[in-house]
Design a protein around this motif. Sequence first.
Motif, mmCIF file in Angstrom:
data_model
loop_
_atom_site.group_PDB
_atom_site.id
_atom_site.type_symbol
_atom_site.label_atom_id
_atom_site.label_comp_id
_atom_site.label_asym_id
_atom_site.label_seq_id
_atom_site.Cartn_x
_atom_site.Cartn_y
_atom_site.Cartn_z
ATOM 1 N N LEU A 125 -1.683 -9.803 -1.894
ATOM 2 C CA LEU A 125 -2.904 -9.464 -1.158
ATOM 3 C C LEU A 125 -2.611 -9.244 0.318
ATOM 4 O O LEU A 125 -1.673 -9.835 0.869
ATOM 5 C CB LEU A 125 -3.938 -10.591 -1.286
ATOM 6 C CG LEU A 125 -4.238 -11.127 -2.692
ATOM 7 C CD1 LEU A 125 -5.230 -12.291 -2.586
ATOM 8 C CD2 LEU A 125 -4.794 -10.034 -3.588
ATOM 9 N N ARG A 126 -3.447 -8.424 0.952
ATOM 10 C CA ARG A 126 -3.451 -8.285 2.408
ATOM 11 C C ARG A 126 -4.826 -8.686 2.918
ATOM 12 O O ARG A 126 -5.842 -8.354 2.312
ATOM 13 C CB ARG A 126 -3.147 -6.851 2.837
ATOM 14 C CG ARG A 126 -1.682 -6.480 2.727
ATOM 15 C CD ARG A 126 -1.399 -5.071 3.173
ATOM 16 N NE ARG A 126 -0.006 -4.697 2.911
ATOM 17 C CZ ARG A 126 0.424 -3.452 2.815
ATOM 18 N NH1 ARG A 126 -0.414 -2.450 2.977
ATOM 19 N NH2 ARG A 126 1.698 -3.200 2.558
ATOM 20 N N GLU A 160 -8.071 -8.923 5.516
ATOM 21 C CA GLU A 160 -8.865 -8.136 6.453
ATOM 22 C C GLU A 160 -9.266 -8.966 7.675
ATOM 23 O O GLU A 160 -10.110 -8.552 8.472
ATOM 24 C CB GLU A 160 -10.126 -7.608 5.755
ATOM 25 C CG GLU A 160 -9.819 -6.669 4.580
ATOM 26 C CD GLU A 160 -11.075 -6.252 3.827
ATOM 27 O OE1 GLU A 160 -12.161 -6.789 4.158
ATOM 28 O OE2 GLU A 160 -10.985 -5.411 2.917
ATOM 29 N N VAL A 177 -2.800 -5.237 -3.059
ATOM 30 C CA VAL A 177 -1.827 -4.164 -2.809
ATOM 31 C C VAL A 177 -0.797 -4.032 -3.921
ATOM 32 O O VAL A 177 -0.112 -3.007 -4.025
ATOM 33 C CB VAL A 177 -1.120 -4.359 -1.454
ATOM 34 C CG1 VAL A 177 -2.101 -4.234 -0.314
ATOM 35 C CG2 VAL A 177 -0.396 -5.699 -1.393
ATOM 36 N N ASP A 210 -7.386 -7.183 0.340
ATOM 37 C CA ASP A 210 -7.066 -5.987 -0.442
ATOM 38 C C ASP A 210 -5.931 -6.330 -1.398
ATOM 39 O O ASP A 210 -4.928 -6.941 -0.995
ATOM 40 C CB ASP A 210 -6.622 -4.835 0.474
ATOM 41 C CG ASP A 210 -7.740 -4.384 1.399
ATOM 42 O OD1 ASP A 210 -8.887 -4.305 0.946
ATOM 43 O OD2 ASP A 210 -7.448 -4.119 2.582
#
Length: 392
Positions: free
Chosen positions: A266-267, A269, A313, A311
């Motif tokens: 995950l990234r 935000e 990824v 997000d």
Amino acid sequence: MSDFNLDELADELADFAPAKKKQTSYTPREERMIAGFEDIVRFFEEHGRVPQHGEDRDIFERLYAVRLGRLRELEDCRALLASADLHGLLSGPSTPAHGAELDIDDLASELVGLDEANDITRLLHVRSAEEKRAAEEIARRDKCHDFDKFKPLFEQVKQDLAAGTRVTRPFELKAEIRPGAFFIVGGQISYVAEMDDIFTNAQGRTDARLRVIFDNGTESGMLMRSLQRQLHDDDAGRRITDPAPGPLFADRSEDGVSEAGTIYVLRSESDHPFVAEHREVVHKIGVTSGSVEVRISGAEKSSTYLLAGVDVVATYKVYGVNCQKLEGLLHRVFAETQLDLTIPDRFGHVVKPREWFVVPLPVIDEAVERIRDRSITAYRYSPNAGRLVSTD
């Protein structure tokens, strides 16, 4: 003071006027010689030296060097240009070009079409010598004399792509370029067969010399950054993943092996300054036996997810493994780059999320590949090297 008649004044000044130069008529060949020598003189005055030969020189300097050598060899040229040779450029020795014999017309032909004004000293869009060398390095390919050794690899990759055991993904980072990696660039499949030791170039950036084999039977000794640039510039440039070697990472369960879960990356935000600045390399790595979508629901309310949306990824299906142990293994591999960050949770308590790591996505991909071939236990991630290194 007496008044002067303009005609009388002109008569008096006529005696002081410089003598008119005799009009000299030159042939077209002589005019070209004079104009060409003026370019060489201008180069000498700007750089303080005569133009030199060499592939590392600017195309104009190479052109002037060839031209000067020709002018020095021809007696009629030296006589014609003697009055303009204020720096004694024509009296020096004639220096041959290194390597293959160069022809001034061949060099000039490289400039054709760059400018319609025919003034090669005022081209508007000529690339620098460094840019030209980079382009030449990318384009320069030789015949691969041991291609028979690599041909079966290309055939297998094509079969894997057709069968779906390999897929293509967008190229992202230089770290994806490593020995054994396959790419699609310029419409051809390329294979990184060898990589020399990594060094730091004049701009302070890491680089390495590669041996890249292409499926048309050619090869190139390009630099890693040259391949990186070519992949970025090619809209169709892709990297080819390694094959999935069985049920552990297959797209579906086989032979009754049930699905155990998913590795997810995950990234965040989050607008935290450090996370925002390094968003492309700050990743949460986890393994879940359930749905990733369910796992990350409500992320903006959980300190585990930095109180922000996330997000997805990358995801990797896993079969027949213990998810908790697999997650612990991945975290140990990347332990040296665990994100050192504390934030208050929604109740005001200070917490330190432990599943976030500062690591590029391609390195995570490589770690997954090493889980597939069971070699991951012999590796750890080195932040200094920017890659997985052996623990042996």
